[in-house]
Design a protein around this motif. Structure first.
Motif, PDB file in Angstrom:
ATOM      1  N   TRP A  74       0.836  -1.197   0.000  1.00 61.42           N
ATOM      2  CA  TRP A  74       0.000   0.000   0.000  1.00 61.42           C
ATOM      3  C   TRP A  74       0.875   1.252   0.000  1.00 61.42           C
ATOM      4  O   TRP A  74       1.897   1.300   0.683  1.00 61.42           O
ATOM      5  CB  TRP A  74      -0.904   0.025   1.231  1.00 61.42           C
ATOM      6  CG  TRP A  74      -1.890  -1.104   1.288  1.00 61.42           C
ATOM      7  CD1 TRP A  74      -1.718  -2.308   1.921  1.00 61.42           C
ATOM      8  CD2 TRP A  74      -3.178  -1.146   0.694  1.00 61.42           C
ATOM      9  NE1 TRP A  74      -2.832  -3.090   1.754  1.00 61.42           N
ATOM     10  CE2 TRP A  74      -3.753  -2.395   1.004  1.00 61.42           C
ATOM     11  CE3 TRP A  74      -3.920  -0.245  -0.069  1.00 61.42           C
ATOM     12  CZ2 TRP A  74      -5.016  -2.775   0.586  1.00 61.42           C
ATOM     13  CZ3 TRP A  74      -5.187  -0.606  -0.496  1.00 61.42           C
ATOM     14  CH2 TRP A  74      -5.730  -1.866  -0.164  1.00 61.42           C
ATOM     15  N   GLU A 125      -5.746  10.054   9.039  1.00 59.28           N
ATOM     16  CA  GLU A 125      -6.170   9.127   8.010  1.00 59.28           C
ATOM     17  C   GLU A 125      -5.594   9.537   6.656  1.00 59.28           C
ATOM     18  O   GLU A 125      -5.570  10.715   6.303  1.00 59.28           O
ATOM     19  CB  GLU A 125      -7.701   9.096   7.921  1.00 59.28           C
ATOM     20  CG  GLU A 125      -8.372   8.447   9.114  1.00 59.28           C
ATOM     21  CD  GLU A 125      -9.857   8.277   8.906  1.00 59.28           C
ATOM     22  OE1 GLU A 125     -10.389   8.847   7.918  1.00 59.28           O
ATOM     23  OE2 GLU A 125     -10.491   7.570   9.717  1.00 59.28           O
ATOM     24  N   SER A 147      -4.993   5.587  -9.191  1.00 57.00           N
ATOM     25  CA  SER A 147      -5.828   4.662  -8.427  1.00 57.00           C
ATOM     26  C   SER A 147      -7.239   4.548  -8.991  1.00 57.00           C
ATOM     27  O   SER A 147      -7.858   3.482  -8.937  1.00 57.00           O
ATOM     28  CB  SER A 147      -5.910   5.111  -6.962  1.00 57.00           C
ATOM     29  OG  SER A 147      -6.572   6.364  -6.841  1.00 57.00           O
ATOM     30  N   MET A 176      -3.325   0.157  -3.534  1.00 57.21           N
ATOM     31  CA  MET A 176      -2.558  -1.081  -3.540  1.00 57.21           C
ATOM     32  C   MET A 176      -1.844  -1.241  -4.880  1.00 57.21           C
ATOM     33  O   MET A 176      -2.470  -1.170  -5.939  1.00 57.21           O
ATOM     34  CB  MET A 176      -3.453  -2.295  -3.295  1.00 57.21           C
ATOM     35  CG  MET A 176      -2.658  -3.588  -3.101  1.00 57.21           C
ATOM     36  SD  MET A 176      -3.691  -5.041  -2.770  1.00 57.21           S
ATOM     37  CE  MET A 176      -4.363  -5.339  -4.406  1.00 57.21           C
ATOM     38  N   LEU A 228      -5.454   8.141   2.490  1.00 56.09           N
ATOM     39  CA  LEU A 228      -5.890   7.209   1.462  1.00 56.09           C
ATOM     40  C   LEU A 228      -4.676   6.602   0.764  1.00 56.09           C
ATOM     41  O   LEU A 228      -3.750   7.324   0.366  1.00 56.09           O
ATOM     42  CB  LEU A 228      -6.770   7.921   0.438  1.00 56.09           C
ATOM     43  CG  LEU A 228      -7.370   7.051  -0.678  1.00 56.09           C
ATOM     44  CD1 LEU A 228      -8.372   6.055  -0.101  1.00 56.09           C
ATOM     45  CD2 LEU A 228      -8.027   7.926  -1.747  1.00 56.09           C
ATOM     46  N   CYS A 229      -4.675   5.287   0.615  1.00 52.50           N
ATOM     47  CA  CYS A 229      -3.574   4.587  -0.038  1.00 52.50           C
ATOM     48  C   CYS A 229      -4.123   3.695  -1.147  1.00 52.50           C
ATOM     49  O   CYS A 229      -5.289   3.294  -1.133  1.00 52.50           O
ATOM     50  CB  CYS A 229      -2.795   3.733   0.966  1.00 52.50           C
ATOM     51  SG  CYS A 229      -1.932   4.684   2.235  1.00 52.50           S
ATOM     52  N   GLU A 264      -7.453  -1.051  -6.068  1.00 45.78           N
ATOM     53  CA  GLU A 264      -8.031  -1.090  -4.727  1.00 45.78           C
ATOM     54  C   GLU A 264      -7.423   0.004  -3.858  1.00 45.78           C
ATOM     55  O   GLU A 264      -6.209   0.221  -3.866  1.00 45.78           O
ATOM     56  CB  GLU A 264      -7.772  -2.456  -4.100  1.00 45.78           C
ATOM     57  CG  GLU A 264      -8.427  -2.650  -2.740  1.00 45.78           C
ATOM     58  CD  GLU A 264      -8.235  -4.046  -2.192  1.00 45.78           C
ATOM     59  OE1 GLU A 264      -8.559  -4.247  -0.993  1.00 45.78           O
ATOM     60  OE2 GLU A 264      -7.755  -4.930  -2.931  1.00 45.78           O
ATOM     61  N   THR A 265      -8.260   0.694  -3.122  1.00 42.14           N
ATOM     62  CA  THR A 265      -7.788   1.733  -2.204  1.00 42.14           C
ATOM     63  C   THR A 265      -8.271   1.423  -0.790  1.00 42.14           C
ATOM     64  O   THR A 265      -9.247   0.698  -0.588  1.00 42.14           O
ATOM     65  CB  THR A 265      -8.279   3.133  -2.617  1.00 42.14           C
ATOM     66  OG1 THR A 265      -9.709   3.146  -2.654  1.00 42.14           O
ATOM     67  CG2 THR A 265      -7.722   3.527  -3.973  1.00 42.14           C
ATOM     68  N   ARG A 266      -7.579   2.017   0.163  1.00 38.69           N
ATOM     69  CA  ARG A 266      -7.919   1.778   1.566  1.00 38.69           C
ATOM     70  C   ARG A 266      -7.355   2.927   2.394  1.00 38.69           C
ATOM     71  O   ARG A 266      -6.303   3.491   2.050  1.00 38.69           O
ATOM     72  CB  ARG A 266      -7.341   0.449   2.024  1.00 38.69           C
ATOM     73  CG  ARG A 266      -7.627   0.074   3.475  1.00 38.69           C
ATOM     74  CD  ARG A 266      -7.095  -1.312   3.759  1.00 38.69           C
ATOM     75  NE  ARG A 266      -7.113  -1.616   5.191  1.00 38.69           N
ATOM     76  CZ  ARG A 266      -6.646  -2.736   5.723  1.00 38.69           C
ATOM     77  NH1 ARG A 266      -6.127  -3.676   4.935  1.00 38.69           N
ATOM     78  NH2 ARG A 266      -6.691  -2.926   7.026  1.00 38.69           N
ATOM     79  N   THR A 267      -8.035   3.270   3.468  1.00 38.71           N
ATOM     80  CA  THR A 267      -7.576   4.342   4.338  1.00 38.71           C
ATOM     81  C   THR A 267      -6.801   3.762   5.518  1.00 38.71           C
ATOM     82  O   THR A 267      -7.244   2.811   6.165  1.00 38.71           O
ATOM     83  CB  THR A 267      -8.760   5.165   4.862  1.00 38.71           C
ATOM     84  OG1 THR A 267      -9.458   5.742   3.750  1.00 38.71           O
ATOM     85  CG2 THR A 267      -8.292   6.283   5.780  1.00 38.71           C
ATOM     86  N   PHE A 268      -5.616   4.327   5.773  1.00 36.86           N
ATOM     87  CA  PHE A 268      -4.766   3.918   6.887  1.00 36.86           C
ATOM     88  C   PHE A 268      -4.510   5.120   7.787  1.00 36.86           C
ATOM     89  O   PHE A 268      -4.575   6.270   7.341  1.00 36.86           O
ATOM     90  CB  PHE A 268      -3.418   3.374   6.386  1.00 36.86           C
ATOM     91  CG  PHE A 268      -3.499   2.064   5.676  1.00 36.86           C
ATOM     92  CD1 PHE A 268      -3.319   0.875   6.368  1.00 36.86           C
ATOM     93  CD2 PHE A 268      -3.749   2.011   4.308  1.00 36.86           C
ATOM     94  CE1 PHE A 268      -3.387  -0.340   5.708  1.00 36.86           C
ATOM     95  CE2 PHE A 268      -3.822   0.803   3.649  1.00 36.86           C
ATOM     96  CZ  PHE A 268      -3.635  -0.383   4.351  1.00 36.86           C
TER      97      PHE A 268
END
Length: 320
Positions: A123, A165, A133, A170, A167-168, A155-159
């Motif tokens: 990520w 927070e 993305s 993959m 947004l990242c 695919e994205t995901r928040t870390f």
């Protein structure tokens, strides 16, 4: 000891077939495996997917580095971070003859390193929330200006990063059928040492190939390289071919002789207080040092046909 030395470029490229993927080291012409690229052209293997920082350089209609294979029509898809100086890529891309996938430079490096380390994906915030993305970047045209293929969403995901927070996206690892690198020195077990700026993409390119081939300017015996000198370990390298003088041995940093070389010896360092000539253009910034965080204290090398980062006007000149 496993002796990985082969006797010729053609033997080094044995097994490279139509439609395979190839990772190519170098930054422009600096550190590019020129002899191996010529071997691909002579072999006539086409339909290749090429991963590299950029597809070589073209100056005054002279193709250098990977752009020679592009100009020969052997690359069907280029994946990298910059295409600006390769006019053949522009022409083939807009004519619908070639696909182009643009990848953020840091993500490209890490995807190659991940491929060599056995990491399937990672990520990163680089490119998150952009067409990188979200998809939709034009990858192929039909020759009439119409986009016929675009990039797919990722695919994205928040870390939580540093307490906030973020947004990242993959990114998947890159593993290629072949990897081609240029090294200054290499031993018979495949341990490699790069010279100055040629230590750019070559180490990670060498990691991500199922078959990694290294062309070396100087072949040394096992043990002659100090452990701390080795910048790519032999475990990643499958074949080593020693360059002959006519193939660029001794030219330094992977530059072969061509009409645009700097003097008779190709790349060089400028004497204190002196500039250098790039073709017919004088460059007086050759004594710039790299900025903090990019190898502090290391001097950039002036390359034929390649404007390295030392031409950045933001860096103060040193000396007269």
């Amino acid at each position: 000891m496993v002796d990985k030395v082969v006797s010729s470029i053609s033997e080094a490229l044995e097994g490279l077939e139509e439609g395979m993927s190839v990772a190519v080291g170098g930054f422009g012409t600096c550190g590019a495996p020129a002899a191996l690229i010529e071997g691909i052209i002579e072999k006539g293997v086409g339909g290749l997917t090429a991963y590299s920082n950029n597809p070589g350089t073209e100056l005054d209609q002279i193709a250098l580095g990977l752009s020679r294979a592009v100009k020969a029509g052997l690359v069907k898809r280029f994946c990298g971070s910059f295409v600006g100086y390769a006019k053949s890529v522009e022409r083939q891309y807009l004519a619908g003859e070639m696909e182009v996938e643009l990848i953020p430079q840091g993500s490209l490096v890490e995807r190659m390193r991940a491929g060599g380390a056995g990491i399937p994906a990672f990520w990163t915030p680089s490119g998150a929330g952009t067409p990188v993305s979200d998809g939709g970047m034009p990858m192929r045209y039909d020759g009439e200006g119409n986009v016929v293929l675009v990039s797919e969403p990722k695919e994205t995901r928040t870390f939580m990063v540093d307490g906030k927070e973020e947004l990242c996206v993959m990114e998947e690892a890159i593993v290629t059928d072949f990897s081609l690198v240029h090294a200054w020195k290499g031993d018979r077990e495949g341990n490699l040492k790069f010279r100055y700026t040629a230590e750019n993409f070559n180490p990670v390119v060498g990691m991500c190939g199922k078959v990694t081939v290294a062309e070396v300017e100087e072949l040394v015996e096992v043990g002659e390289l100090e452990p701390g000198e080795i910048q790519l370990q032999g475990i990643f390298v499958d074949r080593v071919v020693a360059l002959k003088p006519e193939e660029g041995a001794g030219e330094g940093a992977g530059a072969r002789r061509h009409p645009l070389t700097l003097g008779r010896r190709g790349p060089h360092r400028a004497a204190p207080g002196a500039g250098c000539r790039r073709g017919t253009r004088r460059v007086d910034a050759c004594r710039h040092r790299s900025p903090r965080g990019a190898g502090a204290g290391r001097r950039f090398l002036c390359q034929p046909g390649h404007r390295t980062a030392h031409h950045d006007s933001r860096l103060p000149a040193q000396g007269p």
